[in-house]
Design a protein around this motif. Sequence first.
Motif, PDB file in Angstrom:
ATOM      1  N   PRO A 536      31.049  35.194 -16.939  1.00 21.62           N
ATOM      2  CA  PRO A 536      30.124  34.701 -17.964  1.00 21.62           C
ATOM      3  C   PRO A 536      29.590  33.309 -17.641  1.00 21.62           C
ATOM      4  CG  PRO A 536      32.379  34.435 -18.698  1.00 21.62           C
ATOM      5  CD  PRO A 536      32.456  35.146 -17.381  1.00 21.62           C
ATOM      6  N   LYS A 537      28.446  33.013 -18.198  1.00 29.70           N
ATOM      7  CA  LYS A 537      27.902  31.659 -18.135  1.00 29.70           C
ATOM      8  C   LYS A 537      28.023  30.984 -19.496  1.00 29.70           C
ATOM      9  CE  LYS A 537      23.850  28.933 -16.805  1.00 29.70           C
ATOM     10  NZ  LYS A 537      22.463  28.952 -16.268  1.00 29.70           N
ATOM     11  N   TYR A 538      27.801  31.761 -20.559  1.00 26.95           N
ATOM     12  CA  TYR A 538      27.923  31.252 -21.924  1.00 26.95           C
ATOM     13  C   TYR A 538      28.974  32.074 -22.661  1.00 26.95           C
ATOM     14  CZ  TYR A 538      23.357  29.288 -20.711  1.00 26.95           C
ATOM     15  OH  TYR A 538      22.326  28.627 -20.077  1.00 26.95           O
ATOM     16  N   ASP A 539      29.609  31.463 -23.658  1.00 27.53           N
ATOM     17  CA  ASP A 539      30.581  32.196 -24.458  1.00 27.53           C
ATOM     18  C   ASP A 539      29.874  32.962 -25.575  1.00 27.53           C
ATOM     19  OD1 ASP A 539      29.943  30.343 -26.409  1.00 27.53           O
ATOM     20  OD2 ASP A 539      31.864  29.302 -26.352  1.00 27.53           O
ATOM     21  N   CYS A 540      30.649  33.571 -26.469  1.00 30.24           N
ATOM     22  CA  CYS A 540      30.073  34.412 -27.515  1.00 30.24           C
ATOM     23  C   CYS A 540      29.252  33.618 -28.523  1.00 30.24           C
ATOM     24  CB  CYS A 540      31.183  35.169 -28.241  1.00 30.24           C
ATOM     25  SG  CYS A 540      32.372  34.106 -29.084  1.00 30.24           S
ATOM     26  N   MET A 541      29.405  32.293 -28.531  1.00 25.33           N
ATOM     27  CA  MET A 541      28.649  31.450 -29.452  1.00 25.33           C
ATOM     28  C   MET A 541      27.488  30.761 -28.751  1.00 25.33           C
ATOM     29  SD  MET A 541      31.379  30.673 -32.232  1.00 25.33           S
ATOM     30  CE  MET A 541      30.341  29.702 -33.114  1.00 25.33           C
ATOM     31  N   GLY A 542      27.259  31.133 -27.486  1.00 27.12           N
ATOM     32  CA  GLY A 542      26.132  30.574 -26.755  1.00 27.12           C
ATOM     33  C   GLY A 542      26.394  29.237 -26.109  1.00 27.12           C
ATOM     34  N   MET A 545      30.052  27.500 -20.554  1.00 25.75           N
ATOM     35  CA  MET A 545      31.489  27.531 -20.268  1.00 25.75           C
ATOM     36  C   MET A 545      31.802  26.752 -18.996  1.00 25.75           C
ATOM     37  SD  MET A 545      32.300  31.554 -21.096  1.00 25.75           S
ATOM     38  CE  MET A 545      34.083  31.350 -21.027  1.00 25.75           C
ATOM     39  N   SER A 546      32.898  26.011 -19.017  1.00 22.50           N
ATOM     40  CA  SER A 546      33.369  25.322 -17.822  1.00 22.50           C
ATOM     41  C   SER A 546      34.101  26.314 -16.929  1.00 22.50           C
ATOM     42  CB  SER A 546      34.301  24.168 -18.194  1.00 22.50           C
ATOM     43  OG  SER A 546      35.522  24.672 -18.709  1.00 22.50           O
TER      44      SER A 546
END
Length: 753
Positions: A536-542, A545-546
């Motif tokens: 992933p690049k973004y989590d479920c909340m947009g 992510m590190s």
Amino acid sequence: MKVLVLVSAFVLASANVVKDDIYASTVIGRESMVNMDIKTKELCIMKLLNHILQPTMYDDIREIAREWIIEENQDKYLKTEVVRQFIDTFKMGMLPRGEVFVHSNHLHIDQAIKVFRILYFAKDFDVFMRTCCWLRERINGGMFVYALTAAVFHRSDCRGIVLPAPYEIYPYLFVDSNIIQKALMMKMTRAASDPVIMDYYGIKVNDKNLVVIDWRKGVRHTLSENDRIGYFTEDVDLNTYMYYLHMSYPFWMTDDLYNLNKERRGEILSYANMQLLARYRLERLTHEMCDIKTIMWHEPLKTGYWPKILLHNGEHMPVRSNNMVLLTDKNVKVKRMLDDVERMLRDGIMTGKIERRDGTVISLRKPEDVENLARLLLGGMRLLNDDAKTLHMMNLMRKMLTYNVYNTDKYTYIPTALDMYTTCLRDPVFWQLMKRVTDTIHMFKKMLPMYTRDELDFPGVKIDKISTDKLVTFMDEYDMDITNAVYLDETEMKKKRSDMTFVARTRRLNHHPFKVAIDVTSDKSVDSVVRIFIGPKYDCMGRLMSVNDKRHDMVEIDTFTYKLETGKNTIVRNSLEMHGIIEQRPWTRRILDQTLGMSGTTLKNVDVESWWYKTRTGFPHRLLLPLGRIGGMPMQMYAIVTPVKTGMLLPTIDMSIMRDRKMCRFSVCFDTMPLGFPFDRRIDTSYFFTKNMKFHDITIYRKDMDMANISKDIDLSDMVLKQDDLTYLHRDKLVRWSYRDLMMTSADNMMRM
């Protein structure tokens, strides 16, 4: 499988063989079966597995079963005590043939292990086949399939045999109950049902012998948001992958006499489970669903599950309602044992060792000791004088969720979805259990030092660029052969084939093949290992992510060795050629077409070793990518090129054995770095990003195939979607509603607000 007998008869007729059997010349008193070629062996196994719920229809199998006497041939087995143990158990009584064999039931699995051992220790293939024929006519069908599958996986003279897919052997555990019911209805009426009913049920009959049942016409059962990704968790190939993982590394195989203790079996199995969990998280992220929570035994389980599975004895798998109380007076003893096992493992991780009752010590200090921990967690290492079944952590957690009230006697056991390796992935709570197990591995990894820059770097090697084709997923149609779920009548038994072929038609996730190109510059000619991940690049909340936030969500899609030349290198990998994946499993009849020549007994020139590897424990190619979104889902691809490293292995590990057994999953046979490197340990970002690695932004698109097939001349202005849990994947569910219906629906929605 109905073509099996036809092809066999044709081949033998061409060879001037009178008897209508695929190995007629190898019955008792004839030529030995030891020197059979691999494809003839395969056909023998297929006959044994055809219509497993009924007595065999083949005369040669019945003849061998009558004449072979195990007690009088104990010298034909490598270990006579194994034969005596089985005979004693058989005389005392085993699981009745009409019962359902359950993978996690202690009594069932004990008997299955004894069956496996007499098959495993048969001196040669001739004794093995005669023993199989004897068992086929006398023991429970499910137990026979389990033991035979394990034996074929682990016997050296069975390498190359391609087994029928488990969903062809026993379709009950893979298709919804309404499909089985409709197939039985068509069988009883001999495909002469009411055309209106058939249209409503989605049943089509071609020439009165091919019955196609549309899976999508069933009732949509929805208990939680997890049903939105049922297309993934209920995928027949994914559940086959889980079942074959167990067959490759059974938790009860602990003895050195199986030679599995000399493999990285524990690390492979634990990493495969972590990769499944990471892949599941990516699918959840597609639907903007956040991470799953670890199960809490003292709190009600909010997530229910409706299996929709009908067993062959007429019983349904139990439904688990939402907000079920987990800890009861019936499982408090199991809970205490589970607490003790988890405490022992945590203490062992903190202290660096676990002491056995005999005084020997299991080390949990070094990176390679993850093998010991994984075997303790998932089976394969003794702590007591049994086969570690009692202390198997996953089995203990499954028992906590078993509905004991359904056990009516010592044999009758109505399994839940969690009890079977072929169905456990369907239940959302299994992923919570898997997370609890993998959290223990993560705890061990936290006690290890972070990778140094020298361990991460590859001096003189630089990744300049990563590029991919456009990544596009779609939902395609698949026809699954479920003929073995329907019983044969007396006439069909005599003809040795079913008069009708029953097919379940469903939708499943797929993607277009793609290529990954990696431009690498090297200042020397050197062997290297290339690892490719997606995550992933973004989590479920947009939120962005590190690298530490997403390292447990990185899915390893390919690992391979590559000879770098001095200067610029362009590495191109086709998704169809990636390591450890399989393409579509052909129907059994198609395997026969590819392995049998159509002139006499000549076999086609096929790559047997390639077939064996690709059809055993490979991950389905079509599930490499998550569903994505129509407008595109942003993700990241990561590649790292490292030198080939050796030396980080337990003293007992022998990679040559794994190569011989073709169990080279991930990088275990050409590199000794821990599986999951470099994401298996916490990352120090101050020196992690070296020149030999690179992140690359990718976008995964979902193609709306259904709308593309609709004629542009059709007026869609007054058509709406049926409101259920899966309609967003099936745009062909458009229906025409009246203005009054639309107004009433709008009014209902307003009242709910």
